[in-house]
Design a protein around this motif. Structure first.
Motif, PDB file in Angstrom:
ATOM      1  N   TYR A  31      -4.836  -7.860   6.066  1.00 29.32           N
ATOM      2  CA  TYR A  31      -4.959  -8.700   4.811  1.00 29.32           C
ATOM      3  C   TYR A  31      -5.019  -9.993   4.928  1.00 29.32           C
ATOM      4  CZ  TYR A  31      -4.605 -10.574   0.124  1.00 29.32           C
ATOM      5  OH  TYR A  31      -4.779 -11.157  -0.982  1.00 29.32           O
ATOM      6  N   ARG A  34      -8.089 -11.188   7.072  1.00 31.24           N
ATOM      7  CA  ARG A  34      -9.540 -11.079   6.567  1.00 31.24           C
ATOM      8  C   ARG A  34      -9.515 -11.897   5.200  1.00 31.24           C
ATOM      9  NH1 ARG A  34     -11.213  -4.775   6.500  1.00 31.24           N
ATOM     10  NH2 ARG A  34     -11.159  -4.416   8.717  1.00 31.24           N
ATOM     11  N   HIS A  35      -8.393 -12.248   4.512  1.00 25.48           N
ATOM     12  CA  HIS A  35      -8.622 -12.783   3.364  1.00 25.48           C
ATOM     13  C   HIS A  35      -7.630 -14.332   3.211  1.00 25.48           C
ATOM     14  CE1 HIS A  35     -10.461  -9.495   1.580  1.00 25.48           C
ATOM     15  NE2 HIS A  35      -9.536  -8.818   2.071  1.00 25.48           N
ATOM     16  N   LYS A  36      -6.892 -14.705   4.093  1.00 22.66           N
ATOM     17  CA  LYS A  36      -6.070 -15.604   3.849  1.00 22.66           C
ATOM     18  C   LYS A  36      -6.007 -16.845   4.966  1.00 22.66           C
ATOM     19  CE  LYS A  36      -3.901 -14.420   0.202  1.00 22.66           C
ATOM     20  NZ  LYS A  36      -4.092 -14.892  -1.068  1.00 22.66           N
ATOM     21  N   LYS A  43      -6.919 -15.514  13.198  1.00 25.14           N
ATOM     22  CA  LYS A  43      -7.338 -14.268  12.545  1.00 25.14           C
ATOM     23  C   LYS A  43      -7.416 -13.197  13.832  1.00 25.14           C
ATOM     24  CE  LYS A  43     -10.776 -14.313   9.526  1.00 25.14           C
ATOM     25  NZ  LYS A  43     -11.907 -14.798   8.568  1.00 25.14           N
TER      26      LYS A  43
END
Length: 73
Positions: A31, A34-36, A43
């Motif tokens: 999570y 991918r998003h933060k 990443k």
């Protein structure tokens, strides 16, 4: 005598707890990757660690399921 890894029932319990914990940790790492996170290197590192933990968890669960609840007598 059969070869392979022999664990006691208590060790199998701990291995299953570790595997479930690693799955939970990998969910959070995926999570975050991918998003933060915006940095591509971070990443990649987070995703790599997450997938490594998932693969370990998968192999541990396969071992636990196919080896049975006890090590035998």
């Amino acid at each position: 005598m059969k070869g392979g890894l022999r664990l006691s029932s208590l060790d199998k319990m701990w291995l299953s707890f570790y595997a479930m914990g690693f799955m939970f940790i990998s969910m959070g790492l995926i999570y975050a990757s991918r998003h933060k996170l915006k940095n591509r290197l971070l990443k990649f590192i987070f995703a790599f660690i997450a997938y490594a933990l998932l693969i370990f968890s998968f192999l541990a669960m396969v071992y636990l399921v196919f080896n049975g609840p006890t090590g035998g007598a």
